[in-house]
Design a protein around this motif. Structure first.
Motif, PDB file in Angstrom:
ATOM      1  N   GLY A 100      -7.034  33.361  64.439  1.00 33.00           N
ATOM      2  CA  GLY A 100      -7.704  32.901  63.234  1.00 33.00           C
ATOM      3  C   GLY A 100      -8.724  31.822  63.532  1.00 33.00           C
ATOM      4  N   GLY A 101      -9.303  31.849  64.750  1.00 32.72           N
ATOM      5  CA  GLY A 101     -10.296  30.855  65.140  1.00 32.72           C
ATOM      6  C   GLY A 101      -9.707  29.529  65.565  1.00 32.72           C
ATOM      7  N   VAL A 102      -8.387  29.447  65.709  1.00 28.95           N
ATOM      8  CA  VAL A 102      -7.715  28.194  66.051  1.00 28.95           C
ATOM      9  C   VAL A 102      -6.896  28.391  67.323  1.00 28.95           C
ATOM     10  CG1 VAL A 102      -6.050  26.461  65.277  1.00 28.95           C
ATOM     11  CG2 VAL A 102      -7.571  27.552  63.619  1.00 28.95           C
ATOM     12  N   ARG A 103      -6.981  27.420  68.219  1.00 26.81           N
ATOM     13  CA  ARG A 103      -6.175  27.483  69.429  1.00 26.81           C
ATOM     14  C   ARG A 103      -4.825  26.822  69.189  1.00 26.81           C
ATOM     15  NH1 ARG A 103      -8.417  28.899  74.076  1.00 26.81           N
ATOM     16  NH2 ARG A 103      -7.178  27.500  75.356  1.00 26.81           N
ATOM     17  N   PRO A 104      -3.780  27.310  69.839  1.00 29.25           N
ATOM     18  CA  PRO A 104      -2.444  26.752  69.611  1.00 29.25           C
ATOM     19  C   PRO A 104      -2.290  25.360  70.211  1.00 29.25           C
ATOM     20  CG  PRO A 104      -2.384  28.343  71.391  1.00 29.25           C
ATOM     21  CD  PRO A 104      -3.764  28.423  70.819  1.00 29.25           C
ATOM     22  N   ASN A 105      -1.311  24.642  69.690  1.00 36.36           N
ATOM     23  CA  ASN A 105      -0.959  23.336  70.253  1.00 36.36           C
ATOM     24  C   ASN A 105      -0.241  23.482  71.584  1.00 36.36           C
ATOM     25  OD1 ASN A 105      -1.908  21.992  67.904  1.00 36.36           O
ATOM     26  ND2 ASN A 105       0.034  22.397  66.871  1.00 36.36           N
ATOM     27  N   TRP A 106       0.490  24.562  71.745  1.00 33.35           N
ATOM     28  CA  TRP A 106       1.283  24.773  72.955  1.00 33.35           C
ATOM     29  C   TRP A 106       1.644  26.256  73.071  1.00 33.35           C
ATOM     30  CZ3 TRP A 106       5.816  26.960  71.418  1.00 33.35           C
ATOM     31  CH2 TRP A 106       6.270  26.668  70.142  1.00 33.35           C
ATOM     32  N   VAL A 129       8.733  36.172  58.074  1.00 32.76           N
ATOM     33  CA  VAL A 129       8.483  36.796  59.373  1.00 32.76           C
ATOM     34  C   VAL A 129       7.638  38.034  59.141  1.00 32.76           C
ATOM     35  CG1 VAL A 129       9.516  37.868  61.406  1.00 32.76           C
ATOM     36  CG2 VAL A 129      10.683  35.973  60.273  1.00 32.76           C
ATOM     37  N   VAL A 130       6.468  38.091  59.780  1.00 31.94           N
ATOM     38  CA  VAL A 130       5.549  39.205  59.583  1.00 31.94           C
ATOM     39  C   VAL A 130       5.349  39.928  60.910  1.00 31.94           C
ATOM     40  CG1 VAL A 130       3.292  39.936  58.747  1.00 31.94           C
ATOM     41  CG2 VAL A 130       4.381  37.904  57.773  1.00 31.94           C
ATOM     42  N   GLU A 131       5.800  41.183  60.972  1.00 29.54           N
ATOM     43  CA  GLU A 131       5.539  42.011  62.141  1.00 29.54           C
ATOM     44  C   GLU A 131       4.135  42.605  62.035  1.00 29.54           C
ATOM     45  OE1 GLU A 131       8.519  44.873  63.052  1.00 29.54           O
ATOM     46  OE2 GLU A 131      10.194  43.533  62.596  1.00 29.54           O
ATOM     47  N   TRP A 132       3.444  42.704  63.177  1.00 30.94           N
ATOM     48  CA  TRP A 132       2.064  43.210  63.233  1.00 30.94           C
ATOM     49  C   TRP A 132       1.146  42.347  62.366  1.00 30.94           C
ATOM     50  CZ3 TRP A 132       2.140  46.827  66.907  1.00 30.94           C
ATOM     51  CH2 TRP A 132       3.246  47.664  67.027  1.00 30.94           C
ATOM     52  N   GLY A 133       1.401  41.044  62.297  1.00 34.78           N
ATOM     53  CA  GLY A 133       0.657  40.205  61.367  1.00 34.78           C
ATOM     54  C   GLY A 133      -0.581  39.545  61.927  1.00 34.78           C
ATOM     55  N   HIS A 134      -0.845  39.695  63.237  1.00 36.70           N
ATOM     56  CA  HIS A 134      -2.005  39.037  63.843  1.00 36.70           C
ATOM     57  C   HIS A 134      -3.291  39.509  63.163  1.00 36.70           C
ATOM     58  CE1 HIS A 134      -4.337  36.918  66.782  1.00 36.70           C
ATOM     59  NE2 HIS A 134      -4.920  38.008  67.224  1.00 36.70           N
ATOM     60  N   ASP A 135      -4.172  38.554  62.839  1.00 36.60           N
ATOM     61  CA  ASP A 135      -5.436  38.793  62.142  1.00 36.60           C
ATOM     62  C   ASP A 135      -5.245  39.234  60.695  1.00 36.60           C
ATOM     63  OD1 ASP A 135      -6.998  38.084  64.331  1.00 36.60           O
ATOM     64  OD2 ASP A 135      -7.089  40.137  65.098  1.00 36.60           O
ATOM     65  N   LEU A 146      -2.658  32.378  55.428  1.00 40.11           N
ATOM     66  CA  LEU A 146      -1.559  31.975  54.548  1.00 40.11           C
ATOM     67  C   LEU A 146      -1.062  30.563  54.845  1.00 40.11           C
ATOM     68  CD1 LEU A 146       0.577  35.253  54.460  1.00 40.11           C
ATOM     69  CD2 LEU A 146      -0.956  34.379  52.680  1.00 40.11           C
ATOM     70  N   SER A 147      -1.190  30.133  56.098  1.00 35.28           N
ATOM     71  CA  SER A 147      -0.689  28.804  56.455  1.00 35.28           C
ATOM     72  C   SER A 147      -1.380  28.309  57.721  1.00 35.28           C
ATOM     73  CB  SER A 147       0.827  28.849  56.688  1.00 35.28           C
ATOM     74  OG  SER A 147       1.309  27.592  57.125  1.00 35.28           O
ATOM     75  N   GLU A 148      -1.757  27.047  57.728  1.00 39.97           N
ATOM     76  CA  GLU A 148      -2.360  26.499  58.948  1.00 39.97           C
ATOM     77  C   GLU A 148      -1.322  26.275  60.029  1.00 39.97           C
ATOM     78  OE1 GLU A 148      -3.972  22.565  58.644  1.00 39.97           O
ATOM     79  OE2 GLU A 148      -2.500  21.943  57.152  1.00 39.97           O
ATOM     80  N   ILE A 162       5.849  32.291  72.962  1.00 34.97           N
ATOM     81  CA  ILE A 162       5.850  31.628  71.661  1.00 34.97           C
ATOM     82  C   ILE A 162       4.733  30.593  71.656  1.00 34.97           C
ATOM     83  CG2 ILE A 162       7.202  30.298  69.992  1.00 34.97           C
ATOM     84  CD1 ILE A 162       9.720  31.370  71.307  1.00 34.97           C
ATOM     85  N   ARG A 163       3.923  30.622  70.601  1.00 36.62           N
ATOM     86  CA  ARG A 163       2.821  29.671  70.446  1.00 36.62           C
ATOM     87  C   ARG A 163       2.974  28.945  69.122  1.00 36.62           C
ATOM     88  NH1 ARG A 163       0.535  34.614  71.899  1.00 36.62           N
ATOM     89  NH2 ARG A 163      -0.232  34.686  74.042  1.00 36.62           N
ATOM     90  N   GLY A 164       2.692  27.640  69.132  1.00 40.47           N
ATOM     91  CA  GLY A 164       2.795  26.844  67.921  1.00 40.47           C
ATOM     92  C   GLY A 164       1.430  26.400  67.436  1.00 40.47           C
ATOM     93  N   TYR A 165       1.188  26.567  66.137  1.00 41.15           N
ATOM     94  CA  TYR A 165      -0.081  26.217  65.517  1.00 41.15           C
ATOM     95  C   TYR A 165       0.147  25.230  64.382  1.00 41.15           C
ATOM     96  CZ  TYR A 165      -2.091  30.356  67.826  1.00 41.15           C
ATOM     97  OH  TYR A 165      -2.505  31.284  68.752  1.00 41.15           O
ATOM     98  N   GLY A 166      -0.807  24.336  64.207  1.00 40.26           N
ATOM     99  CA  GLY A 166      -0.825  23.482  63.040  1.00 40.26           C
ATOM    100  C   GLY A 166       0.077  22.265  63.137  1.00 40.26           C
ATOM    101  N   PRO A 167       0.011  21.399  62.130  1.00 35.37           N
ATOM    102  CA  PRO A 167       0.763  20.130  62.168  1.00 35.37           C
ATOM    103  C   PRO A 167       2.272  20.305  62.136  1.00 35.37           C
ATOM    104  CG  PRO A 167      -0.313  20.453  60.023  1.00 35.37           C
ATOM    105  CD  PRO A 167      -0.867  21.497  60.939  1.00 35.37           C
ATOM    106  N   ARG A 168       2.767  21.422  61.662  1.00 35.01           N
ATOM    107  CA  ARG A 168       4.218  21.645  61.627  1.00 35.01           C
ATOM    108  C   ARG A 168       4.782  21.802  63.025  1.00 35.01           C
ATOM    109  NH1 ARG A 168       9.106  21.963  61.650  1.00 35.01           N
ATOM    110  NH2 ARG A 168      10.375  23.538  60.597  1.00 35.01           N
ATOM    111  N   TRP A 169       3.968  22.269  63.980  1.00 31.48           N
ATOM    112  CA  TRP A 169       4.465  22.573  65.319  1.00 31.48           C
ATOM    113  C   TRP A 169       3.618  21.866  66.383  1.00 31.48           C
ATOM    114  CZ3 TRP A 169       9.026  24.462  64.738  1.00 31.48           C
ATOM    115  CH2 TRP A 169       9.314  25.297  63.660  1.00 31.48           C
ATOM    116  N   PRO A 170       3.663  20.519  66.432  1.00 29.07           N
ATOM    117  CA  PRO A 170       2.870  19.792  67.428  1.00 29.07           C
ATOM    118  C   PRO A 170       3.409  19.924  68.847  1.00 29.07           C
ATOM    119  CG  PRO A 170       4.276  18.274  66.236  1.00 29.07           C
ATOM    120  CD  PRO A 170       4.424  19.610  65.554  1.00 29.07           C
ATOM    121  N   ALA A 171       4.697  20.243  68.978  1.00 31.83           N
ATOM    122  CA  ALA A 171       5.331  20.348  70.297  1.00 31.83           C
ATOM    123  C   ALA A 171       6.363  21.466  70.270  1.00 31.83           C
ATOM    124  CB  ALA A 171       5.987  19.025  70.673  1.00 31.83           C
ATOM    125  N   VAL A 172       6.759  21.916  71.436  1.00 34.12           N
ATOM    126  CA  VAL A 172       7.756  22.981  71.547  1.00 34.12           C
ATOM    127  C   VAL A 172       9.065  22.514  70.917  1.00 34.12           C
ATOM    128  CG1 VAL A 172       9.005  24.499  73.134  1.00 34.12           C
ATOM    129  CG2 VAL A 172       6.703  23.717  73.717  1.00 34.12           C
TER     130      VAL A 172
END
Length: 210
Positions: A12-18, A128-134, A139-141, A189-199
């Motif tokens: 979604g144009g955003v790189r993951p935090n980790w 949980v969304v299967e095949w949800g990429h792009d 829906l959520s940052e 597993i990749r974390g995006y947004g302020p909810r997931w700053p670290a593993v």
């Protein structure tokens, strides 16, 4: 924590935090990893699950359901776009969030995803969304993106189906099964947004034990 690599895809144009890469050698370990992850999930969390047919997406979601203490009976949602699994008062997390399990395979765009009104349950459930990429990034940052890869990249049909070409099994005919066998899986597993700053701790300390 695994730092994002130079080759890491944007979402979604955003790189993951980790990014964290794990290995599960059996279906039970895939299930156990998801159950551990469920311990830190809260209402409003969004997970995007990708992987070739037979990679263990349903097994992973079943583990989440066990850890969240929702009603049993989680199956591949291919022929039902959305299934809601309510939290059980006598389950492992009474009073916790419901689990909403979505199959976005047949949805061609984010606009079609909006038509199923996930916004109505997003804030009160783990989704949980299967095949949800792009399709669901808007829906959520904050979200977790989870890719499951079977050994040798083989799908359920044994002919190398991939998340980008799920119809590659059975001579081009779709195989809608998600049969999980005891082959090793690589789980990224990749974390995006302020909810997931670290593993999250259950992921960081997972040792592949069922």
């Amino acid at each position: 924590m695994n730092a994002p690599s130079a080759e890491l895809r944007d979402s979604g144009g955003v790189r993951p935090n980790w990014e964290k890469t794990l290995t599960a050698t059996t279906a039970d370990q895939t299930h156990a990893l998801a159950a551990c992850l469920a311990s830190v999930l809260e209402a409003g969390d969004l997970l995007v699950l990708s992987g070739e047919l037979g990679a263990g997406k349903t097994t992973f979601t079943q583990g989440l359901g066990e850890g969240l203490g929702v009603r049993a009976g989680i199956i591949s949602p291919t022929f039902v776009l959305v299934r809601i699994h309510p939290n059980l008062p006598d389950g492992s997390r009474p009073g916790g969030p419901d689990l909403v399990h979505v199959d976005a395979y047949r949805l061609g765009s984010a606009a079609e995803m909006d038509d199923i009104d996930l916004e109505n349950t997003l804030d009160s459930s783990v989704t949980v969304v299967e095949w949800g990429h792009d399709r669901v990034e808007h829906l959520s940052e904050s979200r977790l993106e989870i890719d499951l890869h079977r050994a040798m990249g083989l799908g359920a049909g044994g002919l190398g189906a991939t998340a980008d070409d799920p119809g590659a099994t059975n001579g081009g005919m779709l195989d809608f099964g998600d049969e999980d066998t005891d082959e090793p899986r690589t789980i990224v597993i990749r974390g995006y947004g302020p909810r997931w700053p670290a593993v999250p701790e259950p992921v960081a300390t997972f040792e592949g034990k069922a």
